[in-house]
Design an enzyme around this catalytic site. Sequence first.
Site: not given
Ligand code: CAA
Length: 246
Positions: A93, A146-148, A152, A182
Site C-alpha cells: 500500500d 481504495q486510496f493507496g 492491489y 471479502p
Molecule cells: N482518502 C482521501 N485522502 C486520503 C486518504 C483517503 N482514504 N487517506 C489519506 N489521505 C490524504 C491525507 O489526508 C493526506 O492529505 P494531505 O497531503 O493533503 O495532508 C494525503 O492523503 C497523505 O498522502 P500520503 O502519500 O502521505 O499517504 P500516507 O503515507 O499518509 O498513507 C497509505 C498512504 C499508506 C496508503 C494509507 O492511506 C493507507 O494505509 N490506506 C489504507 C489502504 C488500505 O485500505 N489497505 C487495505 C489493506 S487490507 C486489504 O487490502 C484486504 C482487503 O482486501 C480488504
Amino acid sequence: MSKRIAVVTGGIGGLGTAICTALARAGRSVIATDLDGDAARIADFERNVDGLDVGFRALDVSDHAACAAFVTDVEREHGALDILVNGAGITRDVTLRKMDQRQWQQVIDVNLGGVFNMCQPAIEGMSARGFGRVVNISSVNGQTGQFGQANYSAAKAGMHGFTMAMAREGARKGVTVNSVSPGYCETALVMAMPQQVRDDIVSKVPVGRLGQPEEIARAVEFLTADEAGFITGANLPVNGGLFISF
Ligand code: CAA
C-alpha cells in the site's frame, strides 16, 4: 466416491487457514500452499489444522513453471485436483505518486499472475474429468478502488474479468469459476494497517465490525460444493455491507 481434492493457495494466511479448515470439515482432502519462508507461521498453521485432512506444500504462485509442476504432482499423487481456491495475495500500500515499479509489479504478479499460473494447468485435468470448482479470492477494493491501493485494486478487479472469462470456457466441462470479494476482516493484513485508517474504515461498515475469516470460508465452502454446479461467473461479496450493489 473418493474425497474431492482441494488446493488453497495462500493457505496458511488468515483467510487461508479458515478456508482450509472449512473445506476439510466439509469432507475435502486439502492441500494448502504458501511461501516457504516462515517456519513459525507454518508450525502455527499445522497446529491450527491438527487432526484435519490438510497438508502443506511450499509454492510461490508467481512462478509459472513451479505452479504447473505442482498441479502435475497433485494430480499424480492424489488422482485429481477438483477444487482450486486462489487465495494468495499481498499488499504494497502506497499512494500512486510514491509507488515504484517494483511495488506495482509484485502485487500484479502474485495477486493476478498467480491466478493465471494456477488456473491454466488446473483447467486441463478438471475439463478432462468433467468436474472443477475454482474460487478466486478478490476484494471489495477491487470493486470500489481504495486510496493507496492502485496496484492491489487493479489486480483484484482484474481477477473478476479473469473469473468471468474462465467461467465461459469451463461451463460445458463441469468447471465452475467464481470470485468471492471479502471486505475488511480480522487478518494480519488488515491488522497491520495504521489503526486510525482501519478505525475509519470500520466506522463505514454497515454491520459495524470487521469480518471473521470463517465468514469468508463459509462462502467458499458454498461455491465449491458439488451442488453448486449452476453458479458460475459470479462474484459473491462478503463485506458487511461496505459496498452494496447488484
Ligand atoms: N482518502 C482521501 N485522502 C486520503 C486518504 C483517503 N482514504 N487517506 C489519506 N489521505 C490524504 C491525507 O489526508 C493526506 O492529505 P494531505 O497531503 O493533503 O495532508 C494525503 O492523503 C497523505 O498522502 P500520503 O502519500 O502521505 O499517504 P500516507 O503515507 O499518509 O498513507 C497509505 C498512504 C499508506 C496508503 C494509507 O492511506 C493507507 O494505509 N490506506 C489504507 C489502504 C488500505 O485500505 N489497505 C487495505 C489493506 S487490507 C486489504 O487490502 C484486504 C482487503 O482486501 C480488504
